[in-house]
Motif scaffolding. Structure first.
Motif, PDB file in Angstrom:
ATOM      1  N   GLY A  58       0.736  -1.120   0.016  1.00 30.76           N
ATOM      2  CA  GLY A  58       0.075   0.036  -0.168  1.00 30.76           C
ATOM      3  C   GLY A  58       0.756   1.244   0.143  1.00 30.76           C
ATOM      4  N   TYR A  59       1.657   1.556  -0.915  1.00 30.20           N
ATOM      5  CA  TYR A  59       2.486   2.740  -1.250  1.00 30.20           C
ATOM      6  C   TYR A  59       1.651   3.930  -1.655  1.00 30.20           C
ATOM      7  CZ  TYR A  59       6.758   0.038  -1.065  1.00 30.20           C
ATOM      8  OH  TYR A  59       7.737  -0.792  -0.699  1.00 30.20           O
ATOM      9  N   TYR A  60       1.654   4.924  -0.692  1.00 25.67           N
ATOM     10  CA  TYR A  60       0.816   5.839  -1.265  1.00 25.67           C
ATOM     11  C   TYR A  60       2.133   7.289  -1.632  1.00 25.67           C
ATOM     12  CZ  TYR A  60      -2.971   3.658   0.942  1.00 25.67           C
ATOM     13  OH  TYR A  60      -3.858   2.818   1.371  1.00 25.67           O
ATOM     14  N   GLY A  61       1.634   8.173  -2.475  1.00 25.50           N
ATOM     15  CA  GLY A  61       2.343   9.177  -2.873  1.00 25.50           C
ATOM     16  C   GLY A  61       1.784   9.724  -4.182  1.00 25.50           C
ATOM     17  N   ALA A  62       2.274  11.003  -4.573  1.00 28.33           N
ATOM     18  CA  ALA A  62       1.926  11.789  -5.892  1.00 28.33           C
ATOM     19  C   ALA A  62       2.752  10.872  -7.040  1.00 28.33           C
ATOM     20  CB  ALA A  62       2.281  13.199  -5.894  1.00 28.33           C
ATOM     21  N   ILE A  73     -11.798 -18.813  -5.293  1.00 25.90           N
ATOM     22  CA  ILE A  73     -10.410 -18.139  -5.416  1.00 25.90           C
ATOM     23  C   ILE A  73     -11.160 -16.681  -4.797  1.00 25.90           C
ATOM     24  CG2 ILE A  73      -9.293 -16.780  -6.948  1.00 25.90           C
ATOM     25  CD1 ILE A  73      -9.536 -19.248  -8.833  1.00 25.90           C
ATOM     26  N   VAL A  74     -10.539 -16.118  -3.848  1.00 26.35           N
ATOM     27  CA  VAL A  74     -10.966 -15.160  -3.080  1.00 26.35           C
ATOM     28  C   VAL A  74      -9.898 -13.975  -3.203  1.00 26.35           C
ATOM     29  CG1 VAL A  74     -11.813 -13.968  -0.918  1.00 26.35           C
ATOM     30  CG2 VAL A  74     -12.275 -16.532  -1.644  1.00 26.35           C
ATOM     31  N   ASN A  75     -10.319 -12.915  -3.850  1.00 29.90           N
ATOM     32  CA  ASN A  75      -9.551 -11.810  -4.332  1.00 29.90           C
ATOM     33  C   ASN A  75      -9.992 -10.501  -3.521  1.00 29.90           C
ATOM     34  OD1 ASN A  75      -7.987 -13.297  -6.114  1.00 29.90           O
ATOM     35  ND2 ASN A  75      -9.372 -12.513  -7.712  1.00 29.90           N
ATOM     36  N   ILE A  76      -9.080 -10.360  -2.453  1.00 32.67           N
ATOM     37  CA  ILE A  76      -9.132  -9.027  -1.457  1.00 32.67           C
ATOM     38  C   ILE A  76      -8.957  -7.878  -2.265  1.00 32.67           C
ATOM     39  CG2 ILE A  76      -8.575  -8.029   0.675  1.00 32.67           C
ATOM     40  CD1 ILE A  76      -9.920 -10.924   0.716  1.00 32.67           C
ATOM     41  N   SER A  77     -10.061  -7.118  -2.633  1.00 37.02           N
ATOM     42  CA  SER A  77      -9.665  -5.909  -3.324  1.00 37.02           C
ATOM     43  C   SER A  77      -9.835  -4.817  -2.062  1.00 37.02           C
ATOM     44  CB  SER A  77     -10.663  -5.664  -4.549  1.00 37.02           C
ATOM     45  OG  SER A  77     -10.688  -4.383  -5.122  1.00 37.02           O
ATOM     46  N   SER A  78     -10.675  -3.674  -2.629  1.00 33.74           N
ATOM     47  CA  SER A  78     -10.624  -2.723  -1.376  1.00 33.74           C
ATOM     48  C   SER A  78     -11.792  -1.973  -1.984  1.00 33.74           C
ATOM     49  CB  SER A  78      -9.530  -1.941  -1.586  1.00 33.74           C
ATOM     50  OG  SER A  78      -9.607  -0.644  -0.933  1.00 33.74           O
ATOM     51  N   VAL A  79     -12.413  -1.075  -1.105  1.00 33.79           N
ATOM     52  CA  VAL A  79     -13.527   0.156  -1.744  1.00 33.79           C
ATOM     53  C   VAL A  79     -12.485   0.999  -2.567  1.00 33.79           C
ATOM     54  CG1 VAL A  79     -14.530   2.113  -0.810  1.00 33.79           C
ATOM     55  CG2 VAL A  79     -14.997   0.132   0.254  1.00 33.79           C
ATOM     56  N   GLY A  80     -11.139   1.002  -2.621  1.00 36.68           N
ATOM     57  CA  GLY A  80     -10.069   1.684  -3.222  1.00 36.68           C
ATOM     58  C   GLY A  80     -10.146   1.110  -4.551  1.00 36.68           C
ATOM     59  N   GLY A  81     -10.797  -0.134  -5.088  1.00 35.92           N
ATOM     60  CA  GLY A  81     -10.911  -0.802  -6.203  1.00 35.92           C
ATOM     61  C   GLY A  81     -12.261  -0.163  -6.937  1.00 35.92           C
ATOM     62  N   LYS A  82     -12.778   0.813  -6.124  1.00 37.01           N
ATOM     63  CA  LYS A  82     -13.841   1.336  -6.987  1.00 37.01           C
ATOM     64  C   LYS A  82     -13.893   2.825  -6.773  1.00 37.01           C
ATOM     65  CE  LYS A  82     -16.651  -2.148  -8.158  1.00 37.01           C
ATOM     66  NZ  LYS A  82     -17.925  -2.508  -7.301  1.00 37.01           N
ATOM     67  N   VAL A  83     -13.246   3.089  -5.766  1.00 39.31           N
ATOM     68  CA  VAL A  83     -13.400   5.061  -5.587  1.00 39.31           C
ATOM     69  C   VAL A  83     -11.744   5.214  -5.321  1.00 39.31           C
ATOM     70  CG1 VAL A  83     -15.633   4.905  -4.545  1.00 39.31           C
ATOM     71  CG2 VAL A  83     -13.690   4.825  -2.955  1.00 39.31           C
ATOM     72  N   THR A  84     -11.492   6.529  -5.795  1.00 40.89           N
ATOM     73  CA  THR A  84     -10.025   6.737  -5.684  1.00 40.89           C
ATOM     74  C   THR A  84      -9.689   7.910  -4.625  1.00 40.89           C
ATOM     75  OG1 THR A  84      -9.894   8.285  -7.472  1.00 40.89           O
ATOM     76  CG2 THR A  84      -9.709   5.928  -7.981  1.00 40.89           C
ATOM     77  N   LEU A  85      -8.428   8.241  -4.031  1.00 43.72           N
ATOM     78  CA  LEU A  85      -8.047   9.159  -3.314  1.00 43.72           C
ATOM     79  C   LEU A  85      -6.768   9.782  -3.910  1.00 43.72           C
ATOM     80  CD1 LEU A  85      -8.630   7.664   0.399  1.00 43.72           C
ATOM     81  CD2 LEU A  85     -10.281   9.313  -1.005  1.00 43.72           C
ATOM     82  N   PRO A  86      -6.542  10.986  -3.907  1.00 43.85           N
ATOM     83  CA  PRO A  86      -5.433  11.706  -4.386  1.00 43.85           C
ATOM     84  C   PRO A  86      -4.317  10.836  -3.599  1.00 43.85           C
ATOM     85  CG  PRO A  86      -6.148  13.107  -3.000  1.00 43.85           C
ATOM     86  CD  PRO A  86      -7.549  12.017  -3.020  1.00 43.85           C
ATOM     87  N   MET A  87      -3.033  10.580  -4.166  1.00 47.26           N
ATOM     88  CA  MET A  87      -1.874  10.250  -3.857  1.00 47.26           C
ATOM     89  C   MET A  87      -1.838   8.565  -3.479  1.00 47.26           C
ATOM     90  SD  MET A  87      -0.516  12.750  -3.329  1.00 47.26           S
ATOM     91  CE  MET A  87       0.575  13.739  -2.208  1.00 47.26           C
ATOM     92  N   GLY A  88      -3.164   8.160  -4.082  1.00 49.50           N
ATOM     93  CA  GLY A  88      -3.099   6.509  -4.168  1.00 49.50           C
ATOM     94  C   GLY A  88      -3.246   6.132  -5.475  1.00 49.50           C
ATOM     95  N   VAL A  89      -2.485   6.602  -6.414  1.00 45.08           N
ATOM     96  CA  VAL A  89      -2.423   6.177  -7.811  1.00 45.08           C
ATOM     97  C   VAL A  89      -2.220   4.921  -8.072  1.00 45.08           C
ATOM     98  CG1 VAL A  89      -1.416   6.806 -10.075  1.00 45.08           C
ATOM     99  CG2 VAL A  89      -2.083   8.669  -8.583  1.00 45.08           C
ATOM    100  N   GLY A 131      -0.445   2.514   8.337  1.00 46.37           N
ATOM    101  CA  GLY A 131       0.713   3.210   9.153  1.00 46.37           C
ATOM    102  C   GLY A 131       1.835   3.372   7.829  1.00 46.37           C
ATOM    103  N   LEU A 132       2.238   1.969   7.341  1.00 48.90           N
ATOM    104  CA  LEU A 132       3.416   1.925   6.645  1.00 48.90           C
ATOM    105  C   LEU A 132       3.073   2.806   5.446  1.00 48.90           C
ATOM    106  CD1 LEU A 132       3.808  -1.880   6.859  1.00 48.90           C
ATOM    107  CD2 LEU A 132       5.413   0.048   7.736  1.00 48.90           C
ATOM    108  N   GLY A 133       1.721   2.819   4.814  1.00 44.17           N
ATOM    109  CA  GLY A 133       1.476   3.745   3.713  1.00 44.17           C
ATOM    110  C   GLY A 133       1.697   5.159   3.788  1.00 44.17           C
ATOM    111  N   THR A 134       1.377   5.675   5.002  1.00 46.18           N
ATOM    112  CA  THR A 134       1.201   7.060   5.372  1.00 46.18           C
ATOM    113  C   THR A 134       2.822   7.341   5.417  1.00 46.18           C
ATOM    114  OG1 THR A 134      -0.598   7.040   6.413  1.00 46.18           O
ATOM    115  CG2 THR A 134       0.653   8.744   7.059  1.00 46.18           C
ATOM    116  N   GLU A 135       3.487   6.490   6.196  1.00 47.80           N
ATOM    117  CA  GLU A 135       5.075   6.733   6.352  1.00 47.80           C
ATOM    118  C   GLU A 135       5.632   7.226   4.881  1.00 47.80           C
ATOM    119  OE1 GLU A 135       8.701   4.223   7.627  1.00 47.80           O
ATOM    120  OE2 GLU A 135       7.098   4.189   9.214  1.00 47.80           O
TER     121      GLU A 135
END
Length: 270
Positions: A84-88, A127-143, A184-188
């Motif tokens: 879960g790396y986040y950044g511009a 086969i269970v694939n863990i996606s995320s709400v982030g697989g349907k909606v986006t936030l900045p810095m989460g490209v 926490g790791l992504g925010t760091e």
């Protein structure tokens, strides 16, 4: 007959909770992760820890081969592990983006390739694939995170059609805010790559929003129970949604136009 389950990312968060919950409910569970030392406590629940580095082909193959050799099959694959790396986009090294896609998409696809022959032979598989709400909606810095989860959604939809005739179900899980070390790791990482660039103000806003999300995050057992519901259904839903804020976010995304939803999201970054 006891079903054998492989859960990736079982050293923490959703993966660990799912491994324990399924073992408590009579499944033969293998918990896989790179940090095998963090899974030793799983043995007390009857779970078998197994080393898995999702970025290495030989590790993926060895993991699947070991389980099939010991248990005879893999009936259920739960692709939970992720990065879960986040950044511009402008700030993030493409090498880090490639790693995130390697772990979140290509390793998932490779594990599926490796388990499909035994599932087809048995005319049974989940086969269970863990996606995320982030697989349907986006936030900045989460490209790149969003790109990987959108990919999982599409991969799952196409795969579901390919394997249905073999008695194999493909299930997508879309968690909302869930207690996890990934936030926490992504925010760091976000603050390291974009905390002192042209995107500093936005990075601070996103970090603040993630901190608020973490306060209200759901326990991973919520997702573990959704997974159990899905794998035990004779005719499972294609998607299961749960945890903090998930259903509301997806409802708003359907309700609002792109630009209206953008305004809503950005209003939370101040």
């Amino acid at each position: 007959m006891v079903k054998t389950v492989l859960v990736t990312g079982a050293s923490a968060g959703i993966g660990k909770a799912t491994a324990i919950y399924l073992a408590q409910n009579g499944y033969n569970v293998y918990g896989a992760a790179r940090r095998i030392e963090k899974m030793q406590d799983l043995k007390t629940s009857g779970i078998k820890p197994i080393s898995l580095d999702l970025s290495k082909e030989e590790s993926l193959v060895a993991c699947v081969n070991q389980i099939i050799k010991e248990a005879g099959s893999i009936d259920i694959l739960i692709n939970n592990a992720g990065s879960g790396y986040y950044g511009a986009l402008e700030d993030m090294p493409i090498s880090d983006a490639k790693y995130q896609l390697e772990v979140n998409v290509f390793a998932v696809a490779r594990l599926i390739q490796l388990v499909l022959p035994i599932m087809r032979k048995n005319n049974y598989g989940k086969i269970v694939n863990i996606s995320s709400v982030g697989g349907k909606v986006t936030l900045p810095m989460g490209v790149w995170y969003h790109a990987s989860k959108f990919a999982i959604e599409g991969l799952s939809d196409a795969l579901r059609k390919e394997v249905k005739s073999f008695g194999i179900d493909v299930i997508v899980i879309e968690p909302g805010g869930t207690k996890s070390e990934m936030t926490g790791l992504g925010t760091e990482y976000l603050n390291r790559v974009s905390g002192n660039t042209a995107y500093t103000h936005l990075a601070k806003g996103v970090s603040k929003m993630y901190a608020e999300t973490a306060k209200n995050a759901s326990d991973p057992i919520v997702i573990a129970k959704l997974i159990k519901e899905g794998i035990e259904a004779n005719n499972p839903k294609t998607r299961y949604v749960g945890a903090s804020g998930a259903k509301l976010m997806l409802f708003l995304r359907k309700l609002l136009s792109d630009k209206m939803f953008d305004k809503l999201v950005m209003s939370q970054m101040k």
